[in-house]
Scaffold this motif. Sequence first.
Motif, mmCIF file in Angstrom:
data_model
loop_
_atom_site.group_PDB
_atom_site.id
_atom_site.type_symbol
_atom_site.label_atom_id
_atom_site.label_comp_id
_atom_site.label_asym_id
_atom_site.label_seq_id
_atom_site.Cartn_x
_atom_site.Cartn_y
_atom_site.Cartn_z
ATOM 1 N N ILE A 443 0.862 -1.182 0.000
ATOM 2 C CA ILE A 443 0.000 0.000 0.000
ATOM 3 C C ILE A 443 0.897 1.229 0.000
ATOM 4 O O ILE A 443 1.742 1.406 0.888
ATOM 5 C CB ILE A 443 -0.935 0.035 1.230
ATOM 6 C CG1 ILE A 443 -1.860 -1.188 1.219
ATOM 7 C CG2 ILE A 443 -1.745 1.328 1.238
ATOM 8 C CD1 ILE A 443 -1.374 -2.339 2.063
ATOM 9 N N TRP A 471 -5.173 4.793 4.404
ATOM 10 C CA TRP A 471 -5.529 3.388 4.244
ATOM 11 C C TRP A 471 -5.699 2.733 5.616
ATOM 12 O O TRP A 471 -4.943 2.988 6.550
ATOM 13 C CB TRP A 471 -4.442 2.663 3.477
ATOM 14 C CG TRP A 471 -4.723 1.210 3.222
ATOM 15 C CD1 TRP A 471 -5.399 0.664 2.173
ATOM 16 C CD2 TRP A 471 -4.355 0.094 4.058
ATOM 17 N NE1 TRP A 471 -5.466 -0.708 2.283
ATOM 18 C CE2 TRP A 471 -4.829 -1.084 3.448
ATOM 19 C CE3 TRP A 471 -3.656 -0.003 5.269
ATOM 20 C CZ2 TRP A 471 -4.628 -2.341 3.992
ATOM 21 C CZ3 TRP A 471 -3.465 -1.258 5.820
ATOM 22 C CH2 TRP A 471 -3.943 -2.415 5.188
ATOM 23 N N SER A 475 -10.054 -0.893 4.312
ATOM 24 C CA SER A 475 -9.985 -0.461 2.915
ATOM 25 C C SER A 475 -9.962 -1.641 1.955
ATOM 26 O O SER A 475 -10.303 -1.492 0.774
ATOM 27 C CB SER A 475 -8.735 0.397 2.688
ATOM 28 O OG SER A 475 -8.733 1.539 3.521
ATOM 29 N N TRP A 497 -4.190 6.883 -1.150
ATOM 30 C CA TRP A 497 -3.436 5.637 -1.151
ATOM 31 C C TRP A 497 -3.755 4.831 -2.404
ATOM 32 O O TRP A 497 -4.811 4.983 -3.015
ATOM 33 C CB TRP A 497 -3.733 4.794 0.102
ATOM 34 C CG TRP A 497 -5.188 4.444 0.297
ATOM 35 C CD1 TRP A 497 -6.100 5.136 1.042
ATOM 36 C CD2 TRP A 497 -5.902 3.333 -0.272
ATOM 37 N NE1 TRP A 497 -7.342 4.547 0.975
ATOM 38 C CE2 TRP A 497 -7.248 3.428 0.181
ATOM 39 C CE3 TRP A 497 -5.564 2.283 -1.104
ATOM 40 C CZ2 TRP A 497 -8.227 2.492 -0.183
ATOM 41 C CZ3 TRP A 497 -6.532 1.351 -1.480
ATOM 42 C CH2 TRP A 497 -7.841 1.471 -1.010
#
Length: 592
Positions: A443, A471, A475, A497
């Motif tokens: 991420i 995030w 998510s 993100w």
Amino acid sequence: MAMAMALVVPFLCVSALFGLSFAGDPFAFFDWDVSYITAAPLGVKQQVIAINKQFPGPVMNVTTNWNVVVNVLNSLDEPLLITWDGIQQRKNCWQDGVLGTNCPIPPGWNWTYQFQVKDQIGSYFYFPSLSLQRAAGGYGGITVNNREVIPVPFGKPDGDFTLFIGDWFNKNHTALRKILDDGKDLGMPDGVLMNGKGPYRYNTSLVPDGIDYETINVEPGKTYRFRVHNVGIFTSLNFRVQNHNMLLVETEGTYTMQQNFTNLDIHVGQSYSFLVTMDQNASSDYYIVASARFVNESRWTRVTGVAILHYSNSKGKASGPLPDPPNDFYDKTFSMNQAKSVRTNVTSGAARPNPQGSFKYGSINVTQVYVLKNVPPVIISGKRRTTLNGNSYSPPDTPLRLADLYDKKGVYTLDFPTRPTNAPPRIGASVINGTYRGFMEIIFQNNDSIVQTYHMDGYAFFVVGMDYGEWTENSRGTYNKWDGVSRCTTQVFPGAWTAILVSLDNVGIWNLRVENLDTWYLGQEVYVRVADPEGYNKTEMLVPDNVLYCGLLKDKQKAQTPHGSESSSTPALRRGELFKLMFLLVSFAFVL
């Protein structure tokens, strides 16, 4: 664009001569002299990096599974490496062309890259990876065509154009480096180039007279493929062709769900293929535009690239205002929704006949998770640096892969944090320890105020999600687990993100970096080490015979006679010339 001059040789003609270990596929040979030329793309003379005196460099036109041999002669006054953006270098990071795997080619020396475009198709580009050199040029295209036996999900175009777009400074790359080294920001670029040329003079107050511009010549009623690459420094660009729809068909080796765009944001390091049909009445020429995004529009007006689409029956020159860019002042999700709409065509084959969607990535268990957060530049030990999870990467003198091979301890550490930490930021060579044949979730959390694009060498990854905000574990409920696009470069919007999934099936040490040149130069990168637990040489290709040595291994390097000197020796003879000589000898033998 001029195509690269390549010598294509059947495998059997050369395999016995050179002891090459690649599969039985054709070879394409390229000889490149990388040097400075003087050019004035925006009307100001400056030093530009060219390949065989061409700027941009030649397009490498090859086919799936071909073996590529590129002999690079470094005629610059500083070290050089060429990297192949998007070419996955299967189990062969020795040819990756970045400091984690290769010693730089010294000035006056040559080095020969040798790799296979294994099971790949699509549109990519190459560029010099060191010291902000891409800001001075040295880039070119890589087109990997399908084999004839593999169907393509659209009709054969009537022509194929490669178009490089990117922001540009009138200062050379050494001056830009000094600005960053002095702790300053590069500021606003001087313009946007298209195929190394400045804008068409659509506005007499913004564009000075006498600037050379790019013209794309077309025939009415025909359909052409446009391969567009953002090779710039840090500016996201909106690309559009006046009065024409652009049918998106491929991005970085993946055939996409086909959809028409009137404009598309192309971020630094990204590549897209469009089909454009010449269906207008040609009352005049048409503008091709690449304009800056996510900036102060009034200040950045001159940072716009303009080329000309010229029908053979055109009745006049293009005039009037440029086609409008997206008006998303009150809708910050416009560009993100565009990005989310780019999905894999799961019913189409690519390099192989099976559908692309047969790899059900959404049902694979994730084995490692990394959340990589970037923030605005920070001061570390008196230097302005950029970071990921508080780590600012500084390349050691010894490439990481060579350090592993020769068991040199202390070159790097395997302690890169899996999540952002509250520890003070640091400069060093901390590396991610990937698990071979594992499935990694990464991420990218962008807490800066500018768009970042991230690229991973050696792999294509699935872009499964992106959104604004921070995030969280929740998510994952928004992820696209079916037809997320597979590519090698993805954008991360400011204050947002992006999540990717990657199958770590490629042994080696691979660079994971931001493509924005300024933040990359200041440390925003990391390497992912993917080692075969069975040991070296089990699945990875052997270290090449011509490997360069430096750092802790510099005593192993044999001297090479620099080109241009009055004396020469057999080891310094250019390998590309040797290949060509051998090919001629073999051909002559066949004739006899």
